[in-house]
Design an enzyme around this catalytic site. Structure first.
Site, PDB file in Angstrom:
ATOM      1  N   HIS A   1       9.793  16.696 -10.721  1.00 33.71           N
ATOM      2  CA  HIS A   1       9.392  16.247 -12.054  1.00 33.71           C
ATOM      3  C   HIS A   1       9.238  14.728 -12.141  1.00 33.71           C
ATOM      4  O   HIS A   1       8.784  14.205 -13.162  1.00 33.71           O
ATOM      5  CB  HIS A   1      10.406  16.725 -13.100  1.00 33.71           C
ATOM      6  CG  HIS A   1       9.781  17.050 -14.424  1.00 33.71           C
ATOM      7  ND1 HIS A   1       8.573  16.553 -14.827  1.00 33.71           N
ATOM      8  CD2 HIS A   1      10.205  17.839 -15.435  1.00 33.71           C
ATOM      9  CE1 HIS A   1       8.276  17.006 -16.044  1.00 33.71           C
ATOM     10  NE2 HIS A   1       9.253  17.795 -16.442  1.00 33.71           N
TER      11      HIS A   1
ATOM     12  N   ASP B   1       4.327  16.637 -13.639  1.00 36.06           N
ATOM     13  CA  ASP B   1       4.736  17.060 -14.972  1.00 36.06           C
ATOM     14  C   ASP B   1       4.423  18.538 -15.173  1.00 36.06           C
ATOM     15  O   ASP B   1       3.692  19.156 -14.379  1.00 36.06           O
ATOM     16  CB  ASP B   1       4.019  16.220 -16.036  1.00 36.06           C
ATOM     17  CG  ASP B   1       4.475  14.767 -16.022  1.00 36.06           C
ATOM     18  OD1 ASP B   1       5.662  14.528 -15.705  1.00 36.06           O
ATOM     19  OD2 ASP B   1       3.652  13.882 -16.312  1.00 36.06           O
TER      20      ASP B   1
END
Length: 441
Positions: free
Chosen positions: A413, A417
């Site tokens: 992450h 995204d």
């Protein structure tokens, strides 16, 4: 007589040392050119080392389980005409060399304090050299936690200790997962090591048995802990109707094997879909270097493979984006066979840019795989199962039996995204569902 040195070969760009697993020859034995001399293990894979000369073994400079720096002389072979007559002498001369401390093969710099191996724990010449150069005495060296085989201090351990010398955190294993700090921003309390270590190696009584991890399992454990500590993992899920793929493979697998001499599995078909989607979403195929994103212009796909021992290894198909379905099938089959038979080379497991793991092989519907560092994403393929599905037709909705499969993508992450991760995963599913069952090979 002519003596030839056999050196520890360089097994890969990032591999600096290897462990001697087994000597196939002893002093006095004859060895042929390219005959297997010893088995070694790196942090990637186990390999055989062939002899680079033919002759009689005079000396073995390292024992089994010793950790040897790349480029070090590990054995001496008499290739001269006097080899036959000197067999007995070679045996006598080689035995002390095998028994002597390993630092004798690579002396420490004269300006640095000399560090000797103690009787309680063994240190490789590379570790001893670093300790000597940094002024680390034996008492201090004994307190450095080791993550190597049987608790040995590795190069990474001692370099991590040097970088944090004087810090209490340096007494923690180099790759231990960090303790989460309280939400108020206050520093986390220091954790103290247990005072009495648990004895390992046999049953402790009752119905409990404690078994020592083998070398590869320790490496896997270390790699998984480092990955979770490095990357904030997020996993997205979707499903795909792969009925067209199942029908096509059933139709062509016989003719395909007859024409190309290769079995066609689902794996190369899935790889083809992944490659097409990486072209659309190149950020999935990257790594992180500090605060920089390194986007790879090539696709090296790692295929997680279970070994007969139950351990896991990830051989890599290099430049997979340049290969058609036939080439992918050949590489998949060759690497899978090499893994099962212990014939993988160290280079076969390096350089991956994206990994696919087939958890469906063992019946799992789906999984949440751990990223294979330094990559930023890994795709898990679930088992293919027949399910009743609602399908839209020109005459309205109908219920049909379809071959369905769950896909899951774990991603870093820091870079990927949710929008990118979900978009890539959906694209893979769409690619699989759009498979043309009338296509040729």
């Amino acid at each position: 007589m002519a003596i030839v040195d056999i050196v520890m070969p360089k097994m890969g760009e990032s591999i600096m040392e290897a462990t001697v697993l087994k000597w196939h020859k002893q002093p006095g034995d004859h060895v042929k050119m390219d005959e297997t001399l010893l088995d070694i293990a790196t942090d990637k894979v186990d390999s055989e080392v062939p002899s680079t000369s033919a002759g009689v073994i005079r000396e073995l400079l390292y024992k089994e389980n010793d950790v040897v720096p790349v480029g070090s002389v590990i054995a001496k072979i008499d290739v001269g005409g006097a080899a036959q007559a000197s067999v007995a002498t070679a045996v006598q001369q080689s035995m002390p060399a095998v028994q002597q401390p390993r630092q004798a093969a690579e002396p420490l710099p004269s300006a640095a304090p000399v560090v000797q191996n103690s009787g309680s724990r063994f240190y490789s010449p590379l570790v001893l050299n670093i300790a000597g150069a940094e002024g680390i005495g034996m008492a201090e060296l004994e307190n450095i936690p080791g993550t190597g085989n049987e608790g040995r201090v590795t190069k990474k351990d001692i370099l991590g200790y040097v970088a944090n010398r004087g810090n209490v955190a340096a007494l923690q294993p180099v790759y231990a997962a960090p303790t989460a700090a309280p939400f108020n921003g206050a520093p986390a309390p220091q954790q103290t090591a247990p005072t009495a270590p648990i004895a390992i190696g046999g049953a402790t009584g009752g119905n409990v048995e404690i078994v020592e991890m083998d070398r590869m399992r320790k490496l896997i454990a270390d790699h998984m802990v480092r990955s979770k500590a490095t990357s904030p993992h997020v996993t997205s899920f979707t499903e795909a109707d792969v009925t067209n793929i199942v029908r096509w493979r059933d139709k062509v697998k016989g003719p395909f094997e007859k024409k190309y001499g290769e079995k066609i599995t689902y794996t190369p078909i899935f790889f083809e879909a992944v490659i097409n989607c990486i072209r659309k979403f190149p950020l999935i195929n990257c790594s992180i270097d500090g605060d920089k994103i390194v986007i790879k212009k090539y696709v090296n796909i790692g295929m997680a493979t279970a070994l007969p021992s139950g351990n896991l290894i990830v051989p890599v198909i290099k430049n997979a984006d340049t290969k058609n379905l036939i080439g992918l099938s050949r590489d998949v089959n060759a690497l899978a066979n090499a893994a099962r038979n212990g014939k993988l080379k160290a280079d076969d497991t390096q350089g991956g840019t994206f990994t696919v793991t087939n958890v469906g092989t063992f019946g799992s519907l789906m999984g949440t795989p751990i990223i294979n560092q330094p990559q930023v994403a890994i795709l898990a393929l679930g088992v293919i199962k027949k399910r009743p599905m609602v399908m839209e037709t020109a005459d309205g909705d109908v219920i049909a039996i379809r071959h369905m499969m769950y896909l899951s993508l774990s991603y870093d992450h820091r870079i990927v995204d949710g929008a990118l991760g979900a978009s890539f995963l959906t694209a893979v599913a769409n690619e699989l569902e759009a498979f043309d069952q009338n296509r040729s090979f």
